[in-house]
Structure formats: structure tokens, C-alpha cells
Design an enzyme around this catalytic site. Sequence first.
Site, PDB file in Angstrom:
ATOM      1  N   GLU A 168       0.797  -1.229   0.000  1.00  0.00           N
ATOM      2  CA  GLU A 168       0.000   0.000   0.000  1.00  0.00           C
ATOM      3  C   GLU A 168       0.830   1.279   0.000  1.00  0.00           C
ATOM      4  OE1 GLU A 168      -3.355   0.189   2.613  1.00  0.00           O
ATOM      5  OE2 GLU A 168      -4.126  -1.764   1.994  1.00  0.00           O
ATOM      6  N   GLU A 360      -5.313  -8.478   0.584  1.00  0.00           N
ATOM      7  CA  GLU A 360      -5.945  -8.121   1.858  1.00  0.00           C
ATOM      8  C   GLU A 360      -7.417  -7.840   1.628  1.00  0.00           C
ATOM      9  OE1 GLU A 360      -4.284  -4.893   4.190  1.00  0.00           O
ATOM     10  OE2 GLU A 360      -2.252  -5.627   3.858  1.00  0.00           O
TER      11      GLU A 360
HETATM   12  C1  FCB Z   1      -4.377  -1.991   5.317  1.00  0.00           C
HETATM   13  C2  FCB Z   1      -2.968  -2.257   5.794  1.00  0.00           C
HETATM   14  C3  FCB Z   1      -2.893  -3.278   6.895  1.00  0.00           C
HETATM   15  C4  FCB Z   1      -4.006  -3.096   7.886  1.00  0.00           C
HETATM   16  C5  FCB Z   1      -5.344  -3.084   7.184  1.00  0.00           C
HETATM   17  C6  FCB Z   1      -6.509  -2.976   8.102  1.00  0.00           C
HETATM   18  O1  FCB Z   1      -4.468  -0.715   4.781  1.00  0.00           O
HETATM   19  O2  FCB Z   1      -2.191  -2.703   4.717  1.00  0.00           O
HETATM   20  O3  FCB Z   1      -1.626  -3.192   7.497  1.00  0.00           O
HETATM   21  O4  FCB Z   1      -3.796  -1.947   8.606  1.00  0.00           O
HETATM   22  O5  FCB Z   1      -5.369  -1.999   6.292  1.00  0.00           O
END
Ligand code: FCB
Length: 464
Positions: A168, A360
Site C-alpha cells: 500500500e 488483503e
Molecule cells: C491496510 C494495511 C494493513 C491493515 C489493514 C486494516 O491498509 O495494509 O496493514 O492496517 O489496512
Amino acid sequence: MQNEPMSFGDDFLWGAATSSYQIEGGAYEDGKGLSVWDVMCERPDAILDGNSGAVACDHYHRYKEDVALMSQVGLKAYRFSISWPRVLPEGIGRINPKGLEFYDRLVDELMGRNIRPFVTLFHWDYPYALYQKGGWLNGDSSNWFAEYARVVVETLSDRVSDWMTINETQSFIGLGHQRGLHAPGLKLSHKEWLQVSHNVLLAHGKAVQVIRSHAKCPARIGYAPVGVVKVPVTDSPADIEAARATMFAITEKNCENNTWWMDPVFLGKYPEDGLAVFGKDVPQFTDEDMRTISQPLDDFCINIYNGREVRAGADGKAEKWPRPPGYWRTNFGWSVVPQSLYWGPKFFQERYKLPVLITENGMANVDWKSLDGQVHDPQRIDFLQRYLLELQRAVQDGVDVRGYFQWSFMDNFEWADGFTRRFGLTHVDFETQERTLKDSARWYAEVIRTNGRALHEAQGQSIE
Ligand code: FCB
């Protein structure tokens, strides 16, 4: 059988994810150097409740127990990150053998249980020693990252074949370098954070070159930005086009877009609208830089949590759909938009043309241990079910999705929000370090065991 919906491929990677600073703890042990997060957590008022990740889930000492739980859930893949200052305490130069050994043992433990390791090189815990040299603003920062990548790849690539360079980009630059909310807590000018972004993109490219040239077994490499997903409010061609167009547009001078971070990597150029919006603040760059940044990748890795509904307005221009009051939100205030796991993968694959891995996805929930000793989290089950059904719809419509990593395998340190946001399939009691698989973990185990067929049942009822 006739009505059986088409499901995920047989080798679909059902996984879960974590990151080093959020779970490891052991912040001052075995020769680890400081990261910018260790330092940020010392700042009064930087973290909710004044907490820090110094101990977090104590995974540094409990990784065997954690991997055993992963195996109990039946994970096929596990995404974790390496703490750069644990491996190189000053960020460059001297290696910390004990730090490297930890990841070596973790990888062995995973492989011993048939769980495929997916390694992220950088998930935000930047070496403080390098920050003191200017951090990502320093013109050498991409070479520092390449040096670090080489140390990790030389140690782990005889067993690890799946790599992600950076997690990210938008978030750690936006929150950490532009808005001052995350480490290192900077509020840089547009010109400066855009320089940071260029250096980070160069670091990504150089790390890919290092992995390709030093990996001992064939590597699959990705980069894991966050997806800023737009969702058409109806299936009309005009709304779909409005969503597609806004998803790949830059209209504001901030980090919250896709193309500034993705086009250079996947298409070898900065987007024209971004160049116009950022104007004189765009850093100097060369054709050689763009060639370095755009190394071929194997997978399109993407973190997707939500999306924004868009429609074609009366004048044909895209506009935000006005959400009704009481729109569903998680405990983090993030909107619940399951269709983002349909439109996100679909639009990204159209534009960047690589197999998709959802690296994620998940939700923060208000979880606690009930009097019966269990952690009941029906909200999370429902959330994951809705999102995964949309992902399955994308697969049915021909999007090549190869894997899904739920965030997160266990409750952990949620950055500036400390321990107040529980994202885990596993409940962690941060006082005793006791782990308890939540109901959602058992449900996910069933989804994995049936390769997605269990998604079609809600609370014991068929939802076909
Ligand atoms: C993302 C991050 C991760 C965690 C999730 C909830 O943006 O990559 O580390 O904080 O959100």
C-alpha cells in the site's frame, strides 16, 4: 449438480495475511534496529490509548503456535512481511543474523505444514537509521531497498517463490508522509511527497530486478497497492462506464488514486491527468527511471476493503451516488461494499492484464470472548461471505483470480488505532497472549475445505 455455481480453481490460494510490526513484538530483541514505528509509538498522543507494537501479538516468540493455528484453519497460503530493521539494524550494511534466522525458521515452519509463504518486503516498518539519513526522500533510498531485498532473497529464496515488494504505497505515503498520522509522522509538501513516491516506485523496480537475478527458485513477484475501487450503482452501460472512468482518473492533489501508483509499474508511464493535476510538483524523471520501475510482474496483487458507488449523472458525467442514511459501516467506519470484490478485480484486470491476487480484505469488528469461552463474530462471517460471493462472481465472469488473503489471521496492532480495531480470524488477548479461534475462523476453514462451496450457505440455510 446442474445448478452448482462455478467455483474457484482447484489450486485457488485460500490465505490470510499479517505484517511484521503489527504482530511480531520483540521490538528490542536479538539485535533488531529501531523502525520508524517504534519511534512513532513513543510520541505522546500518536497512538490511540498510548499503545505500541513493542509486544503486539508476541508472534516473534509464538510463531509456532500461530502457524499451528493456521494449519488448523487449513490455510493454503500465508502472507507476512519482513521487518527491515530486524534484518539490517541500520537499514544497510551490517546484517543481524538472529533477525534473519527468525524468518528462516518461520518459513520452515510454514512449509512443514504445507502453507505457502508469501513474503512482503516492506509493510511500513522503515529503519529509523535510514530515516535519519532522509528516508525515502534521499536519492539513494531505492538502492538501500535493493540492498535489503538482496539479503532477504539470498536467505529465503531457496524455499520462498512468492514475493511482494511494497504494501500500500498510497497509504504509507499518504498517512505517513503527507498527513502525519502514521510513522514517520511527516507532513511533506506536494513536491516532497511526490519525490518520495517516485523514489518508492524506483525501489520497487530495483527490488524486482534483485529478486529476478538472485532468486534460487523461480519467483512470482507482485506489488501490493491498495485498490481505490469504484462500483457502478446499476449494471447499465452508462453507470459501468462512469465507474470505470473515475476509478482510473486523478482529479485531486492527494495519494488516493490508483493510476499514479500503478500505471508507472504496469504500463511504464505516469498517467497524463496526474501529470497535469500535480503540475510543477512532479519530480524530475528519466526514461531510464520508467524502465526500472516497470519491471514485468507475475501477479496483480491488490488490497481491497471497500468501494464507492458511482453513477452516470443527468449530463452523462460520473457522479457519486448519494448513500442513504445509516449506510453499513464496520467498526473502523469503513463502508461495507461487497461489490468492490467484483468490480475491483474486473476493472484492474481489464487495464493491467495480469492474474489477480486479493492480498488483503476483511473487517474490524467489536469482538470479545463470550461467557461460553468462544468468540462469536457473525458480522465478520456475513461480511466475508458477501465479499467472497462477489469475488466468485468475478471468477464466473472470467476474471483470473488466483487467490484471496483475509486480513488478518489474528487481531493485531492497527497502527495509529492501536489495539482498538480487531480484524482477526483469531482473537488475541493482549494481556495474556491467549489465542482463540473465532467463529469466523471455523467458517473460513469450511470455505477452504469446500473450495468455496460453503459460501452458498447462510447460517445453515442454502442461499441459492
Ligand atoms: C491496510 C494495511 C494493513 C491493515 C489493514 C486494516 O491498509 O495494509 O496493514 O492496517 O489496512
